[in-house]
Design a protein around this motif. Structure first.
Motif, PDB file in Angstrom:
ATOM      1  N   THR A 162      -0.218   2.893  -1.969  1.00 50.84           N
ATOM      2  CA  THR A 162      -0.485   2.473  -0.232  1.00 50.84           C
ATOM      3  C   THR A 162      -1.611   2.880  -0.562  1.00 50.84           C
ATOM      4  O   THR A 162      -1.917   1.873   0.432  1.00 50.84           O
ATOM      5  CB  THR A 162       1.337   2.723   0.087  1.00 50.84           C
ATOM      6  N   THR A 163      -1.995   3.362  -0.998  1.00 50.71           N
ATOM      7  CA  THR A 163      -3.640   3.870  -0.461  1.00 50.71           C
ATOM      8  C   THR A 163      -4.663   2.791   0.187  1.00 50.71           C
ATOM      9  O   THR A 163      -4.834   3.326   1.713  1.00 50.71           O
ATOM     10  CB  THR A 163      -4.535   4.197  -1.953  1.00 50.71           C
ATOM     11  N   HIS A 164      -4.996   1.763  -0.727  1.00 47.16           N
ATOM     12  CA  HIS A 164      -5.932   0.709   0.283  1.00 47.16           C
ATOM     13  C   HIS A 164      -5.388  -0.399   0.430  1.00 47.16           C
ATOM     14  O   HIS A 164      -5.450  -1.468   0.027  1.00 47.16           O
ATOM     15  CB  HIS A 164      -7.063   0.583  -1.415  1.00 47.16           C
ATOM     16  N   LYS A 165      -4.049  -0.680   0.534  1.00 49.33           N
ATOM     17  CA  LYS A 165      -3.152  -1.965   0.579  1.00 49.33           C
ATOM     18  C   LYS A 165      -2.552  -1.874   2.440  1.00 49.33           C
ATOM     19  O   LYS A 165      -2.524  -1.098   2.761  1.00 49.33           O
ATOM     20  CB  LYS A 165      -1.940  -2.023  -0.277  1.00 49.33           C
ATOM     21  N   THR A 166      -2.315  -3.299   2.529  1.00 46.14           N
ATOM     22  CA  THR A 166      -2.073  -2.753   4.411  1.00 46.14           C
ATOM     23  C   THR A 166      -1.044  -2.812   4.156  1.00 46.14           C
ATOM     24  O   THR A 166       0.217  -3.750   2.786  1.00 46.14           O
ATOM     25  CB  THR A 166      -2.297  -4.496   4.640  1.00 46.14           C
ATOM     26  N   PRO A 167       0.354  -2.520   4.696  1.00 49.12           N
ATOM     27  CA  PRO A 167       1.960  -2.812   4.836  1.00 49.12           C
ATOM     28  C   PRO A 167       2.502  -3.832   4.464  1.00 49.12           C
ATOM     29  O   PRO A 167       3.222  -3.948   3.660  1.00 49.12           O
ATOM     30  CB  PRO A 167       2.016  -2.628   6.159  1.00 49.12           C
ATOM     31  N   GLU A 168       1.677  -4.769   4.941  1.00 47.49           N
ATOM     32  CA  GLU A 168       2.078  -6.190   4.370  1.00 47.49           C
ATOM     33  C   GLU A 168       1.580  -6.272   3.201  1.00 47.49           C
ATOM     34  O   GLU A 168       2.051  -7.212   2.150  1.00 47.49           O
ATOM     35  CB  GLU A 168       1.493  -7.752   4.939  1.00 47.49           C
ATOM     36  N   ALA A 171       3.989  -4.758   0.886  1.00 49.70           N
ATOM     37  CA  ALA A 171       5.349  -5.852   0.991  1.00 49.70           C
ATOM     38  C   ALA A 171       5.611  -7.033   0.322  1.00 49.70           C
ATOM     39  O   ALA A 171       6.580  -7.049  -0.755  1.00 49.70           O
ATOM     40  CB  ALA A 171       6.356  -5.721   1.725  1.00 49.70           C
ATOM     41  N   ILE A 172       4.295  -7.879  -0.212  1.00 49.59           N
ATOM     42  CA  ILE A 172       3.952  -8.672  -1.285  1.00 49.59           C
ATOM     43  C   ILE A 172       4.432  -8.415  -2.302  1.00 49.59           C
ATOM     44  O   ILE A 172       5.529  -8.922  -3.068  1.00 49.59           O
ATOM     45  CB  ILE A 172       3.025  -9.887  -0.342  1.00 49.59           C
ATOM     46  N   ILE A 173       3.367  -7.799  -2.456  1.00 55.37           N
ATOM     47  CA  ILE A 173       3.559  -6.542  -4.213  1.00 55.37           C
ATOM     48  C   ILE A 173       4.828  -6.446  -4.832  1.00 55.37           C
ATOM     49  O   ILE A 173       5.239  -6.851  -5.972  1.00 55.37           O
ATOM     50  CB  ILE A 173       2.386  -5.424  -3.701  1.00 55.37           C
ATOM     51  N   VAL A 174       5.665  -5.507  -4.275  1.00 58.34           N
ATOM     52  CA  VAL A 174       6.786  -5.384  -3.856  1.00 58.34           C
ATOM     53  C   VAL A 174       7.904  -6.727  -4.124  1.00 58.34           C
ATOM     54  O   VAL A 174       9.101  -6.691  -5.140  1.00 58.34           O
ATOM     55  CB  VAL A 174       7.427  -4.026  -2.928  1.00 58.34           C
ATOM     56  N   ALA A 175       7.579  -7.645  -3.609  1.00 60.96           N
ATOM     57  CA  ALA A 175       8.766  -8.749  -3.242  1.00 60.96           C
ATOM     58  C   ALA A 175       8.451  -9.337  -3.894  1.00 60.96           C
ATOM     59  O   ALA A 175       9.308  -9.986  -5.145  1.00 60.96           O
ATOM     60  CB  ALA A 175       8.298  -9.487  -2.248  1.00 60.96           C
TER      61      ALA A 175
END
Length: 183
Positions: A162-168, A171-175
């Protein structure tokens, strides 16, 4: 389908879990739950390491019983912390922990391991720390090493930094990494 979110403090597990649950319209189960959640603050503040571990193992066992019923309904359940977190944090405190300590529980179909750069992790401290966070903060490097020992024994693991990514974005990457699992 049971998907557990595990990782170090302030990596973004709860936020990711919540965002993904909203995206997928599924339930989130937080551990410890029920009576264990009510006792957590007291245990975190006053129990020695072995007592602390035993409490959290029992909380996982109790959660497993509830999770069996939820999963039988056919909808995926996102689990905010479970077996790996219980083991990793206590191993970092010097305890020998293994999966057999949990007995016959429901294990996740997928574990999402949430990581973060230690400097970013420190910058997130402004959110405030629980009693348990304060207790465990000095052990974060050991916790990371403990996770690396545990994860290979958990089956399918999806890693997200999550270092350089927004929470959104997270979520998209994991989905996108779970579509076959969620069908």
């Amino acid at each position: 389908m049971l998907i557990a979110f595990e990782g170090v403090d302030f990596a973004g597990k709860s936020t990711l879990c919540s965002n993904l649950a909203s995206m997928l319209e599924v339930d989130v189960y937080h551990t410890p739950s029920g009576e264990y959640a009510k006792k957590r603050e007291q245990i975190d503040a006053f129990a020695n390491t072995l007592e602390h571990y035993r409490f959290y193992v029992e909380a996982v066992k109790a959660a497993s019983k509830e999770l069996v019923e939820l999963v039988q309904c056919g909808r995926p359940v996102l689990l905010d912390r479970y077996v790996a977190t219980t083991m990793a944090y206590h191993m970092a405190h010097g305890l020998e922990c293994n999966l057999e300590d949990f007995g016959e529980i429901l294990f996740p179909d997928v574990t999402v391991y949430v990581t973060v750069d230690p400097d970013v992790q420190r910058s997130r401290l402004s959110r405030g720390m629980s009693t348990c966070d304060v207790r465990d903060w000095p052990f974060q490097d050991a916790v990371r090493r403990s996770y690396e020992k545990i994860l290979p024994s958990l089956g399918r693991v999806v890693r997200i930094d999550t270092t350089h990514k927004t929470p959104e974005e997270c979520a998209i990457i994991v989905a996108h990494s779970l579509p076959l699992v969620l069908r």
